[in-house]
Design a protein around this motif. Structure first.
Motif, PDB file in Angstrom:
ATOM      1  N   GLU A   1       0.887  -1.206  -0.088  1.00 17.45           N
ATOM      2  CA  GLU A   1      -0.102  -0.123  -0.076  1.00 17.45           C
ATOM      3  C   GLU A   1       0.878   1.183   0.022  1.00 17.45           C
ATOM      4  O   GLU A   1       0.660   2.206  -0.699  1.00 17.45           O
ATOM      5  CB  GLU A   1      -0.873   0.146   1.259  1.00 17.45           C
ATOM      6  CG  GLU A   1      -2.097  -0.969   1.029  1.00 17.45           C
ATOM      7  CD  GLU A   1      -2.776  -0.896   0.035  1.00 17.45           C
ATOM      8  OE1 GLU A   1      -3.284   0.036  -0.530  1.00 17.45           O
ATOM      9  OE2 GLU A   1      -3.041  -2.123  -0.817  1.00 17.45           O
ATOM     10  N   LEU A   2       2.027   1.098   0.787  1.00 20.92           N
ATOM     11  CA  LEU A   2       2.800   2.473   0.843  1.00 20.92           C
ATOM     12  C   LEU A   2       3.339   2.551  -0.550  1.00 20.92           C
ATOM     13  O   LEU A   2       3.438   3.669  -1.180  1.00 20.92           O
ATOM     14  CB  LEU A   2       4.133   2.150   1.704  1.00 20.92           C
ATOM     15  CG  LEU A   2       3.706   2.220   3.157  1.00 20.92           C
ATOM     16  CD1 LEU A   2       5.080   1.911   3.751  1.00 20.92           C
ATOM     17  CD2 LEU A   2       3.564   3.978   3.431  1.00 20.92           C
ATOM     18  N   ASN A   3       3.558   1.452  -1.417  1.00 24.40           N
ATOM     19  CA  ASN A   3       4.204   1.686  -2.797  1.00 24.40           C
ATOM     20  C   ASN A   3       3.218   2.220  -3.666  1.00 24.40           C
ATOM     21  O   ASN A   3       3.446   2.930  -4.671  1.00 24.40           O
ATOM     22  CB  ASN A   3       4.592   0.365  -3.130  1.00 24.40           C
ATOM     23  CG  ASN A   3       5.666   0.222  -4.096  1.00 24.40           C
ATOM     24  OD1 ASN A   3       6.217  -0.840  -4.822  1.00 24.40           O
ATOM     25  ND2 ASN A   3       6.120   1.427  -4.393  1.00 24.40           N
ATOM     26  N   ARG A   4       1.965   1.580  -3.369  1.00 22.64           N
ATOM     27  CA  ARG A   4       0.726   2.330  -4.272  1.00 22.64           C
ATOM     28  C   ARG A   4       0.526   3.757  -4.095  1.00 22.64           C
ATOM     29  O   ARG A   4       0.538   4.594  -4.875  1.00 22.64           O
ATOM     30  CB  ARG A   4      -0.559   1.767  -3.812  1.00 22.64           C
ATOM     31  CG  ARG A   4      -1.792   1.890  -4.864  1.00 22.64           C
ATOM     32  CD  ARG A   4      -2.994   1.575  -4.090  1.00 22.64           C
ATOM     33  NE  ARG A   4      -2.972   0.015  -3.621  1.00 22.64           N
ATOM     34  CZ  ARG A   4      -3.114  -1.228  -4.542  1.00 22.64           C
ATOM     35  NH1 ARG A   4      -3.052  -0.714  -5.851  1.00 22.64           N
ATOM     36  NH2 ARG A   4      -3.018  -2.365  -4.081  1.00 22.64           N
ATOM     37  N   ILE A   5       0.837   4.276  -2.907  1.00 19.79           N
ATOM     38  CA  ILE A   5       0.555   5.623  -2.517  1.00 19.79           C
ATOM     39  C   ILE A   5       1.805   6.211  -3.465  1.00 19.79           C
ATOM     40  O   ILE A   5       1.521   7.423  -4.067  1.00 19.79           O
ATOM     41  CB  ILE A   5       0.933   6.024  -0.994  1.00 19.79           C
ATOM     42  CG1 ILE A   5      -0.333   5.377  -0.499  1.00 19.79           C
ATOM     43  CG2 ILE A   5       0.915   7.520  -0.785  1.00 19.79           C
ATOM     44  CD1 ILE A   5      -0.253   5.718   1.126  1.00 19.79           C
ATOM     45  N   ALA A   6       3.076   5.765  -3.233  1.00 20.84           N
ATOM     46  CA  ALA A   6       4.122   6.489  -4.099  1.00 20.84           C
ATOM     47  C   ALA A   6       4.127   6.396  -5.606  1.00 20.84           C
ATOM     48  O   ALA A   6       4.101   7.524  -5.904  1.00 20.84           O
ATOM     49  CB  ALA A   6       5.396   5.475  -3.856  1.00 20.84           C
ATOM     50  N   SER A   7       3.336   5.469  -5.872  1.00 25.82           N
ATOM     51  CA  SER A   7       2.932   5.423  -7.263  1.00 25.82           C
ATOM     52  C   SER A   7       2.036   6.425  -7.721  1.00 25.82           C
ATOM     53  O   SER A   7       2.166   6.973  -8.956  1.00 25.82           O
ATOM     54  CB  SER A   7       2.734   3.831  -7.784  1.00 25.82           C
ATOM     55  OG  SER A   7       2.009   4.062  -9.123  1.00 25.82           O
TER      56      SER A   7
END
Lengths: 170, 156, 354, 367
Positions: free
Chosen positions: D105-111
């Protein structure tokens, strides 16, 4: 570039021309090294790091580097990311379209020797140094923004160490 | 429908056309004969209880002896998954295009044609697109493919 | 007692120099030639420095808006960054595309550069600091700044590049459509002053901030708003920078230009931005009028404030699409400015306007 | 008066063009400024990842998948690990599942922050680009703290995750989430009600839901067209069914909705992360898996919802230590394929907006 190529040869005919040439050389090379505009060229992962380097935390603009979208107006091509066999002719073409003096930074493992795609890949060009001449290699997969900045600072030093007579038309 | 119900439903509805394989590890995997492909696909797409309207994935497999074409389907309304595959001969492999049923199959099929050399019948745009335009070294995803500058990873 | 800094007026210096020249006994035509050459050189130098400063300033402002610093390493806060840029551009190879239209390709940047500087003939930088106070001043400025569009069109055509051509066509359409509301908003001021001369317009606003047209309700503010919008478009700046929209047309009309030719376009862009801001100051903000400081400082200060406004636009807004841009001009700006003029003219005719 | 003769002409957009986010080439047939036909040409980043994976053991494949979709590399790790686990029947410890969800989910936010910035930049607003990347750095710091890399993580492994999180991770993560929550109002304030932004995106590039489903478009792009379909909920993997969240859906399918849905997804992701941080149990982080494990012969198609849609990996195993075939499927592949069918008959500036809001990333297309 045209005038400057012939400038030392003309100037040195005059008495004291040598002094003029050396001081001119310093100014010109300082100018070149302190205003390196890079081409917006990114193919893969390294392009994201290139973007980050231009953004707030690292900020390319501090070094006087801004991006240009067209190769005609840029001095530096940062080959950020894998160059495949299909892309290689395009990279060469972009390089050819740039105005001299021009420099190349090979960013990341893929551009140096194929990186993680060296083995078993039928489509990746194994190193860009046989497509375009490379000035600075920055290893990493992808390199951190700090190493990219360091590479650019090295490039600036390299530019300053040139001689005006190196460019003279033979 | 749960996965077991789906298996039962398919084997009942598509008797003789789709046979259940035991290789599917998570979702049910069926085998379809290449000749039945269009008929089965149309039915899977239109069936009230299946509505498999979404083509997730379509890829070819080279096992060394045969080619397989694996279709992964999904239903956006009934939320269930189903895979089926075709077994194709290694030489002269041909498969009917399903892009009339799932238009998204277009590029997947082009890729199969380009990388494996599986001929796609009734495809509207069978052009090279992943490899360089002047590529002349055959179909690189085949297991027996080799080229002078292709370096295999040494065994550790 | 006079405020000491107010004696730092530049006009006496110039008149002293002129008297000095006159005392040499040079005959009249030669005198004029020497004077105007001198003025041209001074003007060119000042504007080139101003443009370089504006580039640096823009980069600093962009940096600070975006939570970074902008140029930092070359001099104090990178103050000589743009000089280095100029030095570099000077030595870049001049790429000449093989398929170009030779004369058109060559003359486009020159015309752009010259057109940008021509306007400064009638711009008063301070009290008495004007090259020639033409009686058609503002009309002249409007006329010569439009040369820019010809150069952009030439650049687009001469490069023999589709992106450049699209950029050139866009700029032509844009400048032509924004010329109308721009002139119409200027007309309101001209109507009340009753003169086209720049000096007259500035003098009409003497006597305090309430006399500046930007604050004279109701027509002044409207005219100023329409003017500044049209001027942003005229100077090809975001949100109206479609001729060189980086993400769409790569670099638009100057896509094939490199080295010094590109530098000419680049400098001309900033000189144009300065021109439109200077005109805004003359028309709406009382030109050189102000207390305590010498007049040229007031003028430059006000102009920089307007340039700052343009820069804030640039770093805040997205870019409009080409048809929306035209629509905005013809369907909104033009009607507004025309209504503004008509009512203003009526007021003037009836003698109701203060 | 003779009729004015007009002619369509072709413009080559790419492979190196500022708006194509990489090396996509589109041959545009244009009538003046209007686009009549789009023909995408891909393959400029075809690196033969599938061929490489066939010659690596399962553990060695994970770093290769990082390069498949580098903006959300975690989800590529996850989908490959998931496929391999399903093949070999490996159970993942619960703590590892929680860590995976947090990272995904953190990676989704970053993306999505990159999406926000890049889309704004493509429409001419440079400042949001830098704002987006600024907050992304906070997330990248968290990843760096856990796995030492900024972009290609190699963190989620078969059977669990590579390392446990350090002590400071949880407070830092809360801090980062708070910063992003706070800055969300900045993002919305900059663009959501900006009139220029609205005219540039509202009603532009409407993708009908039917067309999207037909062409295999998935993820936020499909949900912006009103199809309520999220793999995290509808084909649950990992432990997404334990959390209270709901996929964002918008109805119009235009560029503005595609932009809004990303902002909504950031909020949902923050919600999930908060719950996951709270419920993070103690325990093992990795099941016992030999690095050269040999899954039994079989095949599996695993898929996750990443920030660009359905990210799937098909693995066929013949019982050896290397997979027989790895087929990767990215969301961008189908979105780019669908682009010519709804992206025509608009201006070149609109095409840039559509391309940006589809959030196409080229390695996913070319692999």
């Amino acid at each position: 570039m045209g005038i400057i190529k012939k400038l030392p040869a003309h100037l040195e005919k005059f008495p004291g021309g040598g002094i003029a040439v050396t001081s001119l050389e310093t100014i010109l090379l300082q100018g070149q090294s302190k205003s390196v505009w890079y081409l917006l060229f990114g193919t893969a992962c390294c392009a994201i790091e290139l973007m980050c380097t231009g953004a707030s935390r690292y900020d390319f603009d501090r070094l006087g580097m801004i991006f240009r979208a067209t190769p005609r107006q840029s001095d530096l091509i940062i080959a950020a990311g894998t160059i495949t066999k299909k892309m290689a002719p395009r990279l060469r073409r972009l390089y050819d379209q740039m105005a001299e003096p021009r420099y190349v930074i090979a960013m990341g493992g893929c551009t140096i020797k194929g990186g993680p795609f060296y083995y078993d890949s039928y489509a990746v060009e194994k190193g860009i140094d046989h497509i375009v001449p490379v000035d600075i290699y920055i290893p990493g997969c992808p390199p951190r923004p700090e190493s990219l900045l360091e590479g650019c600072i090295h490039l600036q030093e390299k530019i300053r160490q040139q001689k005006l007579s190196d460019w003279q038309e033979k | 429908m749960t996965r077991d119900e789906l298996k039962d439903y398919i084997t009942k509805q598509f008797e003789g056309k789709m046979t259940l394989l035991d290789t599917g590890r998570h979702d049910p995997m069926f085998e379809v004969k290449p000749a039945d492909l269009l008929e089965v696909s149309q039915k899977l797409h239109d069936d009230e209880n299946l509505q498999l309207d979404f083509l997730c994935n379509l890829g070819a497999v080279d096992t060394g002896e045969i080619f397989e074409a694996v279709y992964s389907l999904d239903s956006t309304t009934l939320k269930m998954r189903l895979d089926f595959k075709l077994i194709l001969p290694r030489d002269g492999a041909e498969v009917e295009s399903v892009q009339k049923i799932w238009p998204g199959a277009n590029w997947f099929e082009r890729e199969m044609w380009e990388l494996y050399g599986i001929n796609i019948l009734n495809h509207d745009n069978l052009k090279r697109f992943l490899l360089p335009d002047d590529w002349d070294q055959g179909h690189p995803m085949r297991k027996d493919w080799d080229a002078p500058d292709f370096i295999r990873m040494p065994e550790l | 007692m006079t405020w000491p800094i107010a004696t730092a007026e530049l006009f006496p210096i110039f008149s002293y120099l002129y008297e000095l020249l006159e005392s040499t006994g040079l005959p009249q035509p030669w005198l004029a030639i020497v004077v105007y050459t001198f003025l041209a050189v001074v003007m060119f130098g000042v504007l080139a420095l101003l443009a370089l400063f504006l580039v640096w300033w823009e980069r600093k402002i962009a940096g600070h808006i975006q939570q970074r610093f902008g140029p930092m390493r070359h001099g104090w806060h990178g103050w000589y960054q743009t000089i280095m840029d100029a030095v570099k551009l000077l030595q870049k190879e001049d790429v000449r595309v093989a398929t170009r239209d030779k004369p058109v390709f060559f003359w486009a940047p020159v015309i752009c550069f010259v057109a940008a500087f021509l306007a400064y003939v009638t711009i008063p930088f301070g009290e008495g600091l004007i090259v020639a106070d033409l009686n058609i001043g503002i009309l002249y400025v409007m006329a010569v700044t439009t040369f820019t569009v010809i150069s952009l069109l030439m650049a687009g055509w001469g490069s023999n590049n589709k992106y450049a051509l699209l950029g050139g066509m866009r700029s032509a359409a844009q400048v032509v459509s924004y010329e109308v509301p721009m002139v119409a908003s200027i007309l309101v001021v001209v109507l009340f002053v009753g003169s086209l001369s720049m000096v007259d317009i500035v003098q009409a606003q003497a006597g305090g901030i309430w006399n500046w047209y930007a604050f004279r309700l109701p027509f002044g503010p409207i005219a100023f708003c329409t003017y500044i919008i049209a001027a942003t478009a005229e100077a090809n700046r975001t949100p109206f920078d479609i001729p060189e929209a980086e993400q769409e047309l790569v670099a638009g009309f100057n896509v094939e230009y490199s080295g010094m030719k590109f530098a000419m376009f680049f400098l001309a862009e900033f000189v144009n931005a300065f021109t439109v801001s200077a005109i805004a100051v003359i028309l709406f903000f009382g030109g050189w009028h102000g207390a305590l400081l010498p007049s040229w400082m007031w003028f430059l200060g006000k102009t920089f404030m307007i340039v700052l406004l343009l820069m804030l636009f640039r770093w805040t807004y997205p870019r409009l699409r080409v048809d929306q841009l035209m629509e905005f001009s013809w369907k909104f700006l033009v009607p507004v400015t025309f209504v503004n003029i008509i009512i203003a003219a009526w007021f003037k005719y009836a003698g109701w306007y203060w | 008066m003779p009729e004015l003769r007009t002619e369509e002409f072709q413009v080559n957009m790419g492979p190196h063009h500022p708006a194509t986010h990489g090396v996509c080439r589109m041959i545009l047939t244009m009538d003046g400024e209007k686009i009549v036909k789009i023909e995408p040409v891909i393959g400029y980043l075809h690196r033969a990842l599938e061929k490489i994976c066939e010659n690596r053991t399962y553990a060695q494949c994970i770093p290769v998948t990082d390069r498949f979709e580098y903006v959300t590399a975690m989800s590529c790790n996850q989908v490959f690990a998931m496929a391999a686990e399903r093949l070999a029947g490996i159970e993942v410890p619960e703590r590892a599942e929680y860590l995976r969800v947090i990272m995904l989910e953190l990676n989704r936010i970053a993306s999505h922050l990159i999406f926000y910035g890049v889309t704004a930049m493509d429409l001419g607003a440079l400042t949001p680009f830098l704002y987006g990347l600024r907050e992304r750095e906070a997330i990248i710091d968290l990843f760096e703290m856990t796995c030492g890399q900024r972009l290609t993580y190699n963190y989620i492994r078969v059977g669990g995750v590579a390392k446990d999180i350090p002590k400071e991770f949880i407070p830092k993560c809360h801090e980062a989430i708070d910063v992003i929550t706070e800055k969300m109002s900045d993002y919305e304030g900059l663009l959501n009600e900006n009139p220029i932004w609205l005219v540039r995106t509202k009603g532009i590039g409407v993708m009908p839901a039917k067309l999207g489903i037909d062409y295999g478009v998935s993820g936020p792009v499909l949900r912006a067209s009103g199809v309520d379909y999220d793999i995290r909920r509808d084909d649950p993997y990992s432990i997404y069914d334990k959390f209270d969240w709901k996929p964002a859906v918008h109805q119009n399918g235009d560029c503005f909705d595609r932009y809004l849905i990303r902002l909504d997804e950031i909020k949902q992701s923050i919600k999930i992360i908060k719950q996951a941080l709270e419920g993070l149990p103690e325990g093992d982080i990795k099941a016992k898996v030999s690095p050269n494990f040999k899954p039994p012969a079989g095949e599996v198609y695993a898929r996750v919802e990443n920030s660009r849609g359905e990210l799937g990996i098909y693995i066929q195993s013949d019982g050896g230590k290397k997979p027989l075939r790895v087929k990767m499927r990215g969301g961008s592949y189908c979105q780019l394929q669908a682009l010519p069918y709804f992206g025509t008959n608009c201006f070149i500036a609109d095409l840039v907006a559509i391309f940006a809001t589809l959030d196409i990333i080229l390695p996913e297309v070319d692999r």
